[in-house]
Design a protein around this motif. Structure first.
Motif, short mmCIF file in Angstrom:
data_model
loop_
_atom_site.label_atom_id
_atom_site.label_comp_id
_atom_site.label_asym_id
_atom_site.label_seq_id
_atom_site.Cartn_x
_atom_site.Cartn_y
_atom_site.Cartn_z
N THR A 197 0.83 -1.20 0.00
CA THR A 197 0.00 0.00 0.00
C THR A 197 0.87 1.26 0.00
OG1 THR A 197 -1.65 -1.22 1.28
CG2 THR A 197 -1.91 1.17 1.17
N GLY A 244 -3.22 -4.73 5.10
CA GLY A 244 -3.93 -5.17 6.29
C GLY A 244 -4.17 -4.04 7.27
N ASP A 245 -4.98 -4.33 8.26
CA ASP A 245 -5.32 -3.35 9.28
C ASP A 245 -4.20 -3.22 10.30
OD1 ASP A 245 -8.71 -4.59 9.30
OD2 ASP A 245 -7.80 -3.00 8.12
N ASP A 246 -4.29 -2.19 11.09
CA ASP A 246 -3.38 -2.00 12.21
C ASP A 246 -1.92 -2.02 11.81
OD1 ASP A 246 -5.36 -3.83 14.71
OD2 ASP A 246 -5.77 -2.08 13.48
N THR A 247 -1.60 -1.27 10.78
CA THR A 247 -0.20 -1.18 10.38
C THR A 247 0.18 0.28 10.23
OG1 THR A 247 -0.80 -1.33 8.04
CG2 THR A 247 -0.23 -3.38 9.15
N GLU A 248 1.40 0.58 10.65
CA GLU A 248 1.87 1.96 10.56
C GLU A 248 2.25 2.28 9.12
OE1 GLU A 248 5.60 0.57 12.74
OE2 GLU A 248 6.28 2.39 11.72
N ALA A 249 2.25 3.56 8.82
CA ALA A 249 2.71 4.02 7.52
C ALA A 249 4.11 4.62 7.69
CB ALA A 249 1.76 5.07 6.95
N PHE A 250 4.96 4.36 6.70
CA PHE A 250 6.32 4.88 6.69
C PHE A 250 6.36 6.02 5.67
CE2 PHE A 250 8.63 1.56 9.03
CZ PHE A 250 7.64 0.59 9.11
N PHE A 251 6.88 7.16 6.09
CA PHE A 251 6.82 8.36 5.26
C PHE A 251 8.17 8.68 4.62
CE2 PHE A 251 2.67 10.34 5.89
CZ PHE A 251 2.16 9.52 6.88
#
Lengths: 111, 113
Positions: free
Chosen positions: B31, B97-104
């Motif tokens: 994603t 999936g749910d409950d995953t952090e995003a890396f910027f």
């Protein structure tokens, strides 16, 4: 509508003191929350997360508290250091593809 | 190795021009996202893609057209730039999936003059 907001736009603390940054969210269906730290000129960085089936989670010098009754989230930083100076965001993720950010709190650490 | 990288870091252009921002992630995530951060630091999601498919378009003007040639890349093309497009644009990625952090990424500061 969906919104995640912060009570204080700027927080100034003495080095060595504890910091508490607050966040209110409006979507009771949210089940996962993240705190991010953004330093000047950089992208947001993950600090700690918490799922809705928990009310407290601890990391290294940081603790996140979740109160689902009043839809409130807080980030506690112990023994605040100059390197902690940044803008802190809470974020709410209740779908797999959408992270909603609060308006941010600037933390200033006084030497 | 930079996990999420965007280019350019700074972009100054005149109103009416067309510009692109590129983003690549080497984390193997499914994603990817584009966020816009305004002058008050407010971060708002614009688009999210999963495995090259558009999942979310947050009522962004159609002058903004994301393109994902593969799941490691998500580029943002902006037509007919306006003064109000001036902001910092962040690319991010996350596992499926749910409950995953995003890396910027480090952001692209766009200034329209």
């Amino acid at each position: 509508g969906e919104s995640v907001g912060l009570h204080l736009p700027t927080l100034s603390v003495q080095e060595g003191d504890n910091s508490i940054i607050n966040c209110a969210y409006s979507n009771s269906a949210s089940d996962y929350f993240i705190w991010y730290k953004q330093e000047s000129g950089k992208g947001p960085q993950f600090i700690i997360d918490i799922r809705s089936n928990m009310d407290k989670r601890q990391g290294q010098r940081v603790t996140v508290l979740l109160n689902k009754t009043v839809k409130h989230l807080s980030l506690q930083i112990a023994a605040t250091q100059p390197g902690d100076s940044a803008v802190y965001f809470c974020a709410e993720n209740h779908s797999s593809y959408k992270l909603i950010f609060g308006s941010g709190t600037r933390l200033l650490v006084r030497p | 190795d930079t996990a999420v990288s965007q280019t350019p870091k700074y972009l100054v252009t005149q109103m009416g021009n067309d510009k692109s921002i590129k983003c690549e992630q080497n984390l193997g995530h499914d994603t990817m996202y584009w966020y816009k951060q305004d002058s008050k630091k407010f971060l708002k999601i614009m688009f999210s893609y999963n495995n090259k498919e558009l999942i979310i378009n947050e009522t962004v003007p159609n002058r903004f057209s994301p393109k994902s040639p593969d799941k490691a890349h998500l580029n943002l093309h902006i037509n007919s730039l306006e003064l109000g497009d001036s902001a910092v644009y962040f690319c991010a990625s996350s596992p499926a999936g749910d409950d995953t952090e995003a890396f910027f990424g480090q952001g692209t500061r766009l200034t329209v003059v």
